[in-house]
Scaffold this motif. Structure first.
Motif, PDB file in Angstrom:
ATOM      1  N   LYS A  93       0.820  -1.223   0.000  1.00 55.23           N
ATOM      2  CA  LYS A  93       0.000   0.000   0.000  1.00 55.23           C
ATOM      3  C   LYS A  93       0.856   1.277   0.000  1.00 55.23           C
ATOM      4  O   LYS A  93       0.326   2.390  -0.050  1.00 55.23           O
ATOM      5  N   THR A  94       2.159   1.125   0.103  1.00 50.85           N
ATOM      6  CA  THR A  94       3.065   2.290   0.087  1.00 50.85           C
ATOM      7  C   THR A  94       2.794   3.122  -1.170  1.00 50.85           C
ATOM      8  O   THR A  94       2.708   2.560  -2.270  1.00 50.85           O
ATOM      9  N   GLU A  95       2.637   4.440  -0.985  1.00 50.85           N
ATOM     10  CA  GLU A  95       2.358   5.292  -2.149  1.00 50.85           C
ATOM     11  C   GLU A  95       3.649   5.696  -2.855  1.00 50.85           C
ATOM     12  O   GLU A  95       4.633   6.058  -2.195  1.00 50.85           O
ATOM     13  N   ILE A  96       3.616   5.605  -4.171  1.00 54.64           N
ATOM     14  CA  ILE A  96       4.782   6.005  -4.974  1.00 54.64           C
ATOM     15  C   ILE A  96       4.724   7.519  -5.154  1.00 54.64           C
ATOM     16  O   ILE A  96       3.828   8.041  -5.823  1.00 54.64           O
ATOM     17  N   LEU A  97       5.684   8.192  -4.513  1.00 56.65           N
ATOM     18  CA  LEU A  97       5.733   9.654  -4.533  1.00 56.65           C
ATOM     19  C   LEU A  97       6.877  10.040  -5.482  1.00 56.65           C
ATOM     20  O   LEU A  97       8.042  10.061  -5.083  1.00 56.65           O
ATOM     21  N   ALA A  98       6.524  10.276  -6.724  1.00 53.21           N
ATOM     22  CA  ALA A  98       7.547  10.580  -7.730  1.00 53.21           C
ATOM     23  C   ALA A  98       8.177  11.935  -7.411  1.00 53.21           C
ATOM     24  O   ALA A  98       7.480  12.951  -7.328  1.00 53.21           O
ATOM     25  N   ALA A  99       9.497  11.935  -7.207  1.00 49.94           N
ATOM     26  CA  ALA A  99      10.209  13.153  -6.816  1.00 49.94           C
ATOM     27  C   ALA A  99      11.274  13.501  -7.850  1.00 49.94           C
ATOM     28  O   ALA A  99      11.522  12.733  -8.780  1.00 49.94           O
ATOM     29  N   SER A 100      11.880  14.655  -7.646  1.00 55.69           N
ATOM     30  CA  SER A 100      12.891  15.152  -8.605  1.00 55.69           C
ATOM     31  C   SER A 100      12.275  15.251  -9.999  1.00 55.69           C
ATOM     32  O   SER A 100      12.883  14.866 -10.989  1.00 55.69           O
TER      33      SER A 100
END
Ligand code: G3P
Length: 218
Positions: free
Chosen positions: A157-164
């Protein structure tokens, strides 16, 4: 996909959050350093501006230090997410904090296997750095796609937090790849709705209405 602003600048956050389209905020020590303000004070203000998660990053690199700083950060507000680096100490802190119900954002993720480990440690968010992967001559978006597949394969369930995120193309590809969150600097946020044909079309509507005296009467 949720929209987070990647900045610690309170005035900037206030300005763009007024659109009602900013879900949360991510900060890091480099962004905090740019403001010249007290980091905890800034985080307090930011947490009151946006409805969703606000990531405040620990400065310590050892487990005990991270846990001490996390105790300060978690007191700030309910929507704080403690951001920890993807190291053994960071993952240990992640597991301990997640067990107590704290949202944890595991940052500096550059490989799908690292993302899997963060999910196993109970992270609420994983932060893969697209732009920096591209800078290293690798495929930043491929990383997002791989993590999506792994998380879906195993039901994490970990959310993919697209960074950079560095461009509108990055945002479009994140949407197509199924990232849960995109965090971006304000200049990218501003460009999300820009299109020259929108500007051109609107100018024509305004001019035509004025010429023919089209009005809306109440
Ligand atoms: O959220 C991570 C971000 O701040 C890093 O962005 O452009 O410095 O790689 P960048």
């Amino acid at each position: 996909m949720k929209i987070f602003l990647d900045t610690a600048d309170v005035a900037e956050i206030r300005e763009y959050a007024a659109s009602g389209l900013v879900d949360g905020v991510t900060t890091n020590p480099s962004l905090a350093a740019k403001t010249g303000r007290d980091y905890v004070e800034s985080l307090k203000e930011i947490c009151s501006i946006v409805p969703g998660a606000v990531s405040g990053e620990v400065l310590a690199t050892d487990y005990d230090g991270m846990m001490k700083e996390a105790a300060v950060l978690t007191k700030i507000a309910k929507n704080i997410a403690v951001k920890v680096p993807l190291t053994w100490d960071g993952l240990k802190a992640c597991a301990a904090l997640a067990k107590d119900g704290t949202m944890v954002n595991v940052t500096l993720c550059f490989s799908p296997v690292q993302a899997w480990m963060a999910a196993k440690a109970g992270a609420s968010f994983i932060s893969p750095f697209i732009g920096r992967v591209d800078d290293a001559g690798e495929d930043g978006m491929g990383l997002i796609r791989d993590i999506r597949a792994i998380y879906d394969n195993y039901g994490f369930k970990t959310e993919i937090l697209a960074a950079s995120i560095r461009s509108i193309s990055h945002v479009r590809e994140c949407l197509l790849a199924g990232a849960d969150v995109g965090t971006m600097p304000s200049d990218i946020f501003k460009k999300l709705i820009s299109h020259p044909l929108t500007d051109k079309g609107l100018a024509a509507f305004v001019a035509d209405a004025k010429k023919a005296n089209v009005v809306i009467k109440g």
